[in-house]
Design a protein around this motif. Structure first.
Motif, PDB file in Angstrom:
ATOM      1  N   GLY A  28      38.154 -11.753 -87.006  1.00  0.00           N
ATOM      2  CA  GLY A  28      36.705 -11.148 -87.167  1.00  0.00           C
ATOM      3  C   GLY A  28      36.280 -11.761 -88.515  1.00  0.00           C
ATOM      4  O   GLY A  28      36.355 -11.343 -89.542  1.00  0.00           O
ATOM      5  N   HIS A  29      35.024 -12.633 -88.069  1.00  0.00           N
ATOM      6  CA  HIS A  29      34.588 -13.214 -89.353  1.00  0.00           C
ATOM      7  C   HIS A  29      33.288 -14.017 -89.025  1.00  0.00           C
ATOM      8  O   HIS A  29      33.489 -14.396 -87.600  1.00  0.00           O
ATOM      9  N   LEU A  30      32.488 -14.296 -89.880  1.00  0.00           N
ATOM     10  CA  LEU A  30      31.404 -15.228 -89.193  1.00  0.00           C
ATOM     11  C   LEU A  30      31.089 -16.265 -90.243  1.00  0.00           C
ATOM     12  O   LEU A  30      29.950 -16.682 -90.618  1.00  0.00           O
ATOM     13  N   THR A  34      29.316 -14.087 -93.497  1.00  0.00           N
ATOM     14  CA  THR A  34      30.152 -12.850 -93.399  1.00  0.00           C
ATOM     15  C   THR A  34      29.918 -12.093 -94.556  1.00  0.00           C
ATOM     16  O   THR A  34      29.980 -10.759 -94.505  1.00  0.00           O
ATOM     17  N   ILE A  42      30.630  -3.421 -91.126  1.00  0.00           N
ATOM     18  CA  ILE A  42      31.068  -3.388 -89.878  1.00  0.00           C
ATOM     19  C   ILE A  42      31.637  -1.976 -89.318  1.00  0.00           C
ATOM     20  O   ILE A  42      31.419  -1.305 -88.641  1.00  0.00           O
ATOM     21  N   ARG A  62      36.118  -4.144 -84.629  1.00  0.00           N
ATOM     22  CA  ARG A  62      35.371  -5.064 -85.676  1.00  0.00           C
ATOM     23  C   ARG A  62      35.460  -6.316 -85.106  1.00  0.00           C
ATOM     24  O   ARG A  62      34.377  -7.234 -85.368  1.00  0.00           O
ATOM     25  N   TYR A  66      32.003  -9.128 -84.483  1.00  0.00           N
ATOM     26  CA  TYR A  66      31.731 -10.693 -84.732  1.00  0.00           C
ATOM     27  C   TYR A  66      31.957 -11.652 -83.946  1.00  0.00           C
ATOM     28  O   TYR A  66      31.093 -12.576 -83.704  1.00  0.00           O
ATOM     29  N   LEU A  86      36.141 -19.448 -83.178  1.00  0.00           N
ATOM     30  CA  LEU A  86      36.362 -18.154 -84.334  1.00  0.00           C
ATOM     31  C   LEU A  86      37.798 -18.437 -84.903  1.00  0.00           C
ATOM     32  O   LEU A  86      38.045 -18.245 -86.122  1.00  0.00           O
ATOM     33  N   VAL A 386      31.686 -21.467 -89.434  1.00  0.00           N
ATOM     34  CA  VAL A 386      32.507 -20.578 -88.589  1.00  0.00           C
ATOM     35  C   VAL A 386      33.625 -21.165 -88.077  1.00  0.00           C
ATOM     36  O   VAL A 386      34.605 -20.700 -88.149  1.00  0.00           O
TER      37      VAL A 386
END
Length: 689
Positions: A28-30, A34, A42, A62, A66, A86, A386
């Motif tokens: 779960g990240h961007l 982020t 979130i 979560r 993402y 991801l 990413v």
């Protein structure tokens, strides 16, 4: 013997540290985006919308948020490849390997509520008051505009919700946004079916306006109710006004504009012509009619407001980045309305996160206009980050520092904005704008070395006309209205007069009386009517002009009907009676059956051909044969017969008499068969000729 030696290879080991969430939350990240959408935000959104998972499994909620944002960041690949991007930077971390169906179920479990709430948190103005290009005086410039070119999959559920437009192969969404023109950031957005209209969607965003905002909009937003609603928010506005709006001139201002009132709102109207000169010498002029609530002409000159209105086009650049730079014009993924809503809110959230990073990068270099920041650089750098899972969690000591996106954007600023002109084009082959009329504008983008703005002063108001026309029935002949108007028209026979101009000239005639009498005089030939509401004097001739009259004509084997013929007055006494021609026709033409005519048809159509002729009415269904005048003119030795029909007009050359014409004959055929045979024979003879 020669000695050979191998040089050692020049290599370098690069070690980098990746900091992500622990355990099952690691995917779960961007990337570097982020910090704009942090974990805490979130989790708060999921808690507020009651979308937190009940049991902690491999795909928590979560991670789903993402994943939705990454899905919009990589629109060219499927669910599984988005997941691989991801997790590409998490080689040493054990992560789940879900199937596409599991990722689809994750989307359905989340719904659109948390993504919409996340967008509403991020949406809003981004620039500081001191950022160049975001304010006009004390006001922050924002704009309303819609976009109806976002395509969705052509599924049954999408068609039931959005319908199908005639100029697109796919159903399309109507997206309405409120944008900060200086940074192109989204302040608010709504979307839905295109049938509702732009103003109905824009009304749902009025609560986002503030007293320190100046709203810009294009034509179509100048409805009375919408203007009153915007004024109620205490925000100022500057927008296009449709040319057919009639605005009263209350006060003329020194700069050429004037004060008026629309829907009980005191406004200022500016009429201006903009003359554009291109580098190749092409010159064209466009007309703009603007309306604003900035009524102080000294503080806000008309020329400055016309120049400011050009900032509305920044909204089009925002839609270009959203529709083409991110998605590359692709159709959305979702095949049902719930999925389309979720995907649209995720796309808008991603766009706002990228704009946030761009504004921070511009403000890190004082004096930089956010217009010079390249959206493509920000997008591609964010995609790389990413994949590498870089800058997901920053060190508290590095708070306030810009990342890789913040370094690349100032290093590759676009050149200062230059004035240019280009025709709007839509490249879709199904677009209703695929062909453009020649309006004088260039087809390609060209630089503008010269731009001239001229403000037009309002026209002189028309004098107030009386409520009742003057009764001149008992006045002298020379003082009557008819003679006065004819004298006025004959003073300048080449001028085209309008009813209002004539009524204003005399001042004692109402518009209703003026229209009625001019129409009557045009029918009798006293004056000429050259177009809708255009009249001119009639040149004098020794012979009186003929009046148009209605003559009774009939379809074959049908009932009589009236046709308006510009010919001499005829006296008709009903069906089957003789209509006598008192004078020669002055514009009547012979009538022949059209190509769609059939023997025995009750709806044969007649068309005029040839030079002006003399009309000879007839009354019998099967009168005697007559010689075809048109063919006789070309070949005197040729004979051809035509049977006369009730009310049919047989035409001969002026001064001739139809050979064998007799309107008093009582000869009838004995049966319908004989009648059809005679018509068929006549038709074959006509075709053979």
């Amino acid at each position: 013997m020669p000695f050979h030696h191998v040089l050692p290879a020049s290599v370098m080991a690069i070690t980098r540290t990746v900091t992500v969430a622990a355990g099952r939350f690691a995917p779960g990240h961007l990337g570097e985006l982020t910090p704009v959408v942090p974990f805490e935000l979130i989790d708060a959104v999921l808690t507020e919308t009651r979308s937190v998972q009940r049991r902690l499994r491999d795909l928590p909620s979560r991670i789903g948020i993402y994943f939705l944002l990454a899905m919009c960041l990589f629109p060219e690949v499927g669910y599984r490849l988005v997941w691989d991007k991801l997790t590409a930077g998490l080689a040493e971390v054990p992560v789940a390997s879900p199937t596409p169906k599991a990722l689809r179920d994750l989307r359905r479990r989340l719904g659109s509520a948390p993504v919409r709430a996340l967008f509403e948190v991020l949406a809003g103005p981004l620039a500081r008051p001191t950022t160049p290009g975001v304010r006009f005086g004390p006001y922050r410039t924002v704009s309303f505009d819609g976009c109806s070119s976002q395509k969705v999959p052509d599924s049954g559920r999408n068609r039931a919700w959005l319908g199908r437009t005639s100029h697109h192969g796919y159903p399309t969404l109507e997206l309405m946004t409120l944008v900060e023109t200086g940074t192109r950031a989204l302040i608010g957005a709504v979307f839905g079916p295109t049938a509702k209209g732009e103003t109905s969607y824009a009304s749902r965003l009025l609560h986002l306006l503030r007293p320190d905002m100046l709203v810009l909009w294009d034509k179509g937003f100048d409805g009375n109710d919408f203007l009153a609603s915007v004024t109620a928010t205490r925000a100022q506005f500057l927008g296009r006004l449709r040319s057919n709006r009639r605005t009263p001139v209350l006060t003329r201002l020194a700069d050429g504009s004037y004060l008026s009132v629309i829907a009980a709102v005191k406004v200022r109207v500016i009429d201006a012509n903009i003359t554009v000169t291109c580098t190749d010498g092409t010159v064209f002029t466009g007309s703009y009619r603007l309306v604003t609530t900035l009524t102080d002409a000294r503080r806000y000159p008309a020329a400055a407001l016309v120049s400011l209105y050009h900032q509305r086009w920044e909204h089009e650049s925002a839609y270009y980045a959203l529709r083409h730079t991110i998605t590359n014009g692709r159709v959305l993924r979702s095949g049902d309305p719930a999925g389309v809503e979720q995907e649209m809110w995720a796309l808008l959230t991603l766009y706002q996160a990228l704009r946030t990073m761009m504004v921070e990068a511009a403000e890190s270099l004082p004096g930089t206009d956010p217009d010079r920041c390249c959206f493509t650089i920000a997008l591609q750098t964010a995609r790389d980050q990413v994949v590498q899972a870089a800058a997901v969690i920053t060190d508290p000591a590095d708070v306030g520092r810009v990342g890789l996106i913040g370094h690349r954007i100032p290093a590759r600023l676009l050149p200062p904005r230059r004035q240019r002109v280009s025709t709007r084009k839509v490249k879709s082959p199904m677009s209703r704008y695929s062909t453009r009329h020649d309006d004088g504008r260039p087809d390609t983008s060209r630089t503008i070395p010269g731009l001239d703005i001229s403000v037009l002063e309002p026209r002189e108001p028309h004098p107030q006309l009386p409520a009742i026309s003057r009764d001149d029935r008992h006045t002298a002949l020379a003082e009557r209205r008819r003679h006065r108007i004819l004298g006025l028209l004959e003073e300048d026979p080449t001028r085209l007069w309008r009813p209002r101009d004539i009524a204003s000239h005399f001042g004692d005639i109402t518009m209703e009386t003026m229209y009625r009498q001019l129409s009557r005089w045009a029918e009798t030939g006293l004056i000429h009517k050259l177009g809708p509401g255009l009249y001119a004097a009639t040149a004098w001739t020794p012979t009186p002009l003929a009046r148009p009259a209605k003559t009774l004509t009939t379809r074959p084997w049908g009932k009589p009907h009236a046709k308006l013929h510009r010919q001499a007055p005829h006296t008709s006494h009903g069906y089957g009676r003789v209509a006598e021609a008192r004078e020669s026709c002055f514009s009547c033409k012979p009538w022949r059956p059209s190509l769609s005519w059939r023997v025995g048809s009750r709806h044969a159509r007649w068309r005029p051909v040839g030079p002006p002729r003399v009309c000879v009415p007839t009354r019998r269904r099967h009168g005697p044969s007559v010689r075809d005048p048109l063919r006789a003119d070309q070949d005197p030795g040729h004979t051809r017969t035509n049977r006369l029909q009730p009310g049919r007009i047989m035409a001969v050359s002026a001064g001739q008499q139809p050979h064998g014409a007799c309107t008093t004959s009582t000869r009838r055929t004995s049966s319908c068969r004989t009648r059809r045979r005679s018509w068929a024979s006549s038709r074959r003879t006509e075709k053979g000729a």
